[in-house]
Write an enzyme that holds these catalytic residues in place. Structure first.
Site, PDB file in Angstrom:
ATOM      1  N   ARG A  63      31.048   5.873 -16.491  1.00  0.00           N
ATOM      2  CA  ARG A  63      30.246   4.799 -17.068  1.00  0.00           C
ATOM      3  C   ARG A  63      29.071   5.313 -17.894  1.00  0.00           C
ATOM      4  O   ARG A  63      28.842   4.814 -18.999  1.00  0.00           O
ATOM      5  CB  ARG A  63      29.814   3.793 -16.011  1.00  0.00           C
ATOM      6  CG  ARG A  63      28.748   4.278 -15.053  1.00  0.00           C
ATOM      7  CD  ARG A  63      28.499   3.241 -14.005  1.00  0.00           C
ATOM      8  NE  ARG A  63      29.719   3.004 -13.240  1.00  0.00           N
ATOM      9  CZ  ARG A  63      30.009   1.878 -12.628  1.00  0.00           C
ATOM     10  NH1 ARG A  63      29.202   0.867 -12.705  1.00  0.00           N
ATOM     11  NH2 ARG A  63      31.117   1.770 -11.943  1.00  0.00           N
ATOM     12  N   THR A  64      28.348   6.298 -17.406  1.00  0.00           N
ATOM     13  CA  THR A  64      27.168   6.752 -18.150  1.00  0.00           C
ATOM     14  C   THR A  64      27.585   7.343 -19.488  1.00  0.00           C
ATOM     15  O   THR A  64      27.007   7.050 -20.540  1.00  0.00           O
ATOM     16  CB  THR A  64      26.382   7.784 -17.337  1.00  0.00           C
ATOM     17  OG1 THR A  64      26.056   7.220 -16.079  1.00  0.00           O
ATOM     18  CG2 THR A  64      25.116   8.201 -18.046  1.00  0.00           C
TER      19      THR A  64
ATOM     20  N   LYS B 117      31.641  31.321 -13.989  1.00  0.00           N
ATOM     21  CA  LYS B 117      32.707  31.009 -14.936  1.00  0.00           C
ATOM     22  C   LYS B 117      32.073  30.427 -16.190  1.00  0.00           C
ATOM     23  O   LYS B 117      31.101  29.702 -16.141  1.00  0.00           O
ATOM     24  CB  LYS B 117      33.654  29.969 -14.345  1.00  0.00           C
ATOM     25  CG  LYS B 117      34.139  30.291 -12.959  1.00  0.00           C
ATOM     26  CD  LYS B 117      34.861  29.070 -12.401  1.00  0.00           C
ATOM     27  CE  LYS B 117      34.871  29.107 -10.883  1.00  0.00           C
ATOM     28  NZ  LYS B 117      35.190  27.816 -10.299  1.00  0.00           N
TER      29      LYS B 117
ATOM     30  N   ARG C   6      24.336  15.756 -18.830  1.00  0.00           N
ATOM     31  CA  ARG C   6      24.363  15.527 -17.386  1.00  0.00           C
ATOM     32  C   ARG C   6      24.722  16.856 -16.738  1.00  0.00           C
ATOM     33  O   ARG C   6      25.626  17.560 -17.198  1.00  0.00           O
ATOM     34  CB  ARG C   6      25.400  14.481 -17.006  1.00  0.00           C
ATOM     35  CG  ARG C   6      25.666  14.517 -15.496  1.00  0.00           C
ATOM     36  CD  ARG C   6      26.386  13.318 -14.988  1.00  0.00           C
ATOM     37  NE  ARG C   6      25.538  12.138 -15.069  1.00  0.00           N
ATOM     38  CZ  ARG C   6      25.880  10.970 -14.520  1.00  0.00           C
ATOM     39  NH1 ARG C   6      27.023  10.854 -13.874  1.00  0.00           N
ATOM     40  NH2 ARG C   6      25.075   9.937 -14.627  1.00  0.00           N
TER      41      ARG C   6
ATOM     42  N   HIS D  42      17.207  10.473 -13.386  1.00  0.00           N
ATOM     43  CA  HIS D  42      18.244   9.800 -14.160  1.00  0.00           C
ATOM     44  C   HIS D  42      17.533   8.676 -14.901  1.00  0.00           C
ATOM     45  O   HIS D  42      17.642   7.504 -14.541  1.00  0.00           O
ATOM     46  CB  HIS D  42      19.317   9.258 -13.212  1.00  0.00           C
ATOM     47  CG  HIS D  42      20.568   8.794 -13.898  1.00  0.00           C
ATOM     48  ND1 HIS D  42      20.665   8.667 -15.267  1.00  0.00           N
ATOM     49  CD2 HIS D  42      21.777   8.425 -13.407  1.00  0.00           C
ATOM     50  CE1 HIS D  42      21.885   8.236 -15.573  1.00  0.00           C
ATOM     51  NE2 HIS D  42      22.568   8.081 -14.469  1.00  0.00           N
TER      52      HIS D  42
END
Lengths: 313, 432
Positions: free
Chosen positions: A58-59, A86, A108, A136
């Site tokens: 959604r974000t 990695k 994010r 957030h």
């Protein structure tokens, strides 16, 4: 007022005036969302990239659509890596993106502070779409927009945040934002999910819903990560639901016109009962729509240059 | 080759005095100390207004060799030590492979032959630092270790540590303990408190350290072993050690400059150079650490010099390794923050950085006395200059103190009568 920031990294460092400007700007943006033709040329020629180190639907979609509705070009990078060993370092990824001529990077990341690090590496603007358990900001802005829209104000409201406060960036950004806007914030959860000294951020701490939910205007229910139980932070999902799951009985403790928010995705029947989730107090779906409007507002304020009223285009 | 230090202030911890005198060094020894010395053959070095201290020893540093030479080597680390005013270092054994065998100790000693300052190695307490089986402690002692430690892998099994301690008593060997209950600290990357809450970073509670301090004291008391608590960070640990000393337990303790100069607030910028284990704590802890230094609860100031590469530190806070490169800032930080502010006297600083480490490690005494080995650290208390990591000779540029203006810097490091550092510059990399 002018909005002069390069980046949006968190609500801790935004002023009440800036927050108000963002929320005010989101109102006409929401109007655009209601149009049949949802595209304005404000950000035409600008490019926005979403750089997501954590899965999200959604974000990410919300940001991409917000950018597209404003006419920007978008690209998305999903980094499927759980460890730094990695893959490429954030620094190198940042440089690579920058060389592609990106104006805004929306990041994010599971590590708190990653957006701050990124902002030091690039000239592009950086928006934090969630960093670890830190902040957030756009979620809190859309929560505040939703509350203000329904209640007409933020100041003086009693807002309860219910659940896993310790691991929640949503909780932290909401505490910063709501207290700046004059609301009374309460956090409710078991002591094992309550971070130390959180009262110093301006929130009142409650361990029992009977005390914490009393006469509140808003309840923001947090998602519980089921793996916290294995870490020994609470005995079972069953007990969590019994003590902290928002059901109709607990809801009666709040004001009769209480609003129920949830940042999603919902663990249906665990942190919130289906009756409440689908009931008349819940504004969870409205939050999603407002999320796009708030993100449009942010992108506009960060990048929309010039004097012309872009919203009439 | 003779050296005459002219016009300095001789720091004498034995008599708790500072007196103005010239110091003559001959054949690696202190030949004379008195005002108005004349020695026409000697190289004369004016040190007016500077403190001539017994040679500082850093009893806790990580030289990374063998195995992690990209971070530091024995040569670069000891050069950093010399530049920082240290005349000897104690090298921790968390190398790759770890210092749990005679072969590794011999390799370290061999590499140290070319070093500007002597290196005293620490051997591992258990094989591979796994905390399960005793290392060949007798063999390590013969190879020349000065202490035992599993360093950052604390021995969690109390039974194993009990046996390590018991076994060490036959050599009267020091056990250096990194105190951390790794269950309580698991996943933590900074001090647990308001700042960790605010940043959403996983915290390490004080209790993780204090529980281990308490346990190790109890085991030392039971076994009669000599226990040294590394890098004390919390007020509670200071309390426990103070109480144990009052009861006569054979325990000593050290604190690092960074735990004395910084608090968890420094983490707010997400600067990974502030990421260190044990973590930077609160102003109340700093106050307790200073009080512990003053009343003798804390015997030693040691760097816990932990160099890392820029690439390792230039990452997200969660992913950066713990550690601060400390050899080239320690003396100046302690002068600026403790001596210049009146928290410690110059004599006390010399005790914490020279005399006490020597005593605890069983090395020849450190004092500016005729006949003693000429190991000296000379400090200019008037020199004010910024820390510049670019000028570090250590490979580790990971310092949270970059840019700090500090008052009081080491200006001469003398090892066995030979100048290895002068005015911040190294004078040849070989030690004869």
């Amino acid at each position: 007022m002018d909005f002069k920031r390069k980046d949006i990294l968190g609500l801790q460092d935004l002023s009440a005036e800036e927050i108000e400007l963002i929320l005010d700007t989101a109102e006409p943006m929401k109007e655009i969302l209601g149009r049949e033709l949802k595209k304005v040329p404000t950000l035409r020629g600008h490019s926005v990239v979403t750089l997501f180190y954590e899965p999200s639907t959604r974000t990410r979609t919300s940001f991409e659509l917000a950018a597209k509705y404003l006419g920007a070009d978008t690209a998305s990078i999903a980094v499927a890596t759980s460890s730094v060993q990695k893959g490429e370092s954030l620094r190198d990824t940042a440089k690579t993106i920058e060389m592609m001529g990106i104006d805004v990077i929306i990041i994010r990341h599971a590590a708190a502070g990653a957006p701050h690090l990124l902002s030091r590496y690039v000239k592009a603007r950086v928006i934090n779409a969630g960093d670890g358990a830190h902040e957030h900001p756009t979620q809190a802005l859309l929560d505040m927009f939703t509350i203000r829209e329904k209640k007409g104000r933020l100041s003086g409201l009693k807002v309860a945040i219910l659940g896993d406060i310790a691991h929640s960036r949503v909780a932290r950004s909401n505490i910063w934002g709501l207290t700046k806007m004059g609301a009374e914030v309460r956090v409710i959860g078991p002591p094992t999910l309550m971070p130390p000294d959180i009262h110093k951020m301006g929130a009142r701490v409650f361990y029992r819903w009977e005390d914490g939910l009393k006469d509140v205007d808003v309840i923001n229910v947090l998602r519980i990560q089921l793996e916290r139980q294995q870490k020994g932070l609470f005995p079972s999902i069953r007990e969590y639901t019994r003590l902290y799951g928002l059901d109709e009985e607990k809801l009666r403790c709040a004001k009769p016109d209480v609003l129920v928010l949830h940042p999603g995705p919902v663990n249906r029947g665990i942190e919130i009962s289906p009756e409440v989730q689908d009931g008349p107090h819940a504004v969870i779906n409205e939050q999603v729509k407002n999320g796009v409007a708030v993100r449009m507002a942010l992108l506009y304020l960060l990048m929309g240059r010039g004097e012309e009223d872009v919203l009439t285009a | 080759m003779c050296l005459l230090l002219k016009g300095g202030l001789v720091v004498d911890p034995d008599r708790n005095s500072i007196k103005k005198a010239d110091v003559l060094l001959e054949e690696g020894r202190i030949a004379a100390i008195q005002p108005g010395l004349k020695a026409p053959d000697a190289q004369t070095i004016p040190v007016e207004g500077c403190y001539i201290c017994p040679g500082f020893i850093d009893m806790h540093c990580h030289l990374r060799e063998p195995g992690e030479e990209m971070k530091e080597t024995i040569l670069t680390g000891t050069r950093a030590a010399a530049r920082g005013g240290f005349t000897a270092v104690v090298a921790m054994g968390n190398t790759k492979p770890p210092a749990d065998s005679r072969a590794v100790i011999e390799l370290v000693k061999g590499q140290a032959e070319a070093a500007p300052v002597p290196v005293y190695p620490v051997g591992c307490a258990t094989k591979e630092r796994k905390g399960l089986e005793l290392a060949e402690i007798g063999d390590l002692v013969e190879a020349g270790i000065v202490a035992l430690s599993d360093d950052g892998n604390p021995v969690m099994n109390s039974e194993v540590l009990r046996r390590v301690m018991e076994y060490s008593t036959m050599f009267n060997l020091l056990i250096i303990s990194h105190c951390e209950d790794t269950h309580l600290s698991a996943g933590g990357i900074m001090h647990e408190g308001y700042i960790s809450t605010l940043l959403g970073l996983r915290g390490i509670p004080r209790a993780a350290e204090e529980i281990h301090v308490a346990r190790d004291i109890i085991l030392a008391e039971m076994t009669g072993a000599r226990l040294h608590i590394a890098h004390v960070s919390s007020a509670g640990s200071v309390r426990l050690i103070r109480e144990a000393k009052q009861r006569g337990v054979r325990v000593t303790a050290e604190v690092t400059p960074h735990h004395l100069c910084l608090t968890d607030e420094a983490v707010m910028t997400f600067d990974t150079n502030t990421k260190v284990n044990p973590p930077l704590r609160t102003p109340e802890d700093v106050e307790a650490l200073c009080a512990g230094l003053r009343d003798g609860t804390i015997d030693v100031i040691a760097t816990d010099h932990a160099p890392h590469t820029l690439e390792e530190k230039d990452v997200e806070y969660n992913y950066a390794p713990f550690g601060i490169s400390g050899l080239e800032t320690a003396v100046s930080l302690m002068w600026d923050r403790l001596v210049a502010k009146g928290i410690l006297t110059p004599v006390q600083l010399a005790q914490k950085m020279a005399c006490n480490p020597a005593k605890i490690l069983g090395l020849p005494e450190r004092s500016v006395k005729v006949g003693n080995a000429a190991n000296l650290t000379v400090i200019n208390p008037q020199l004010k200059q910024p820390v510049r990591v670019e000028s570090f000779v250590s490979k580790g540029k990971n310092s949270p103190f970059n840019g700090w203006e500090l008052l009081g810097w080491p200006v001469l490091t003398i090892v066995a009568g030979k100048i290895v550092m002068s005015e911040g510059k190294l004078t040849g990399s070989e030690r004869s």
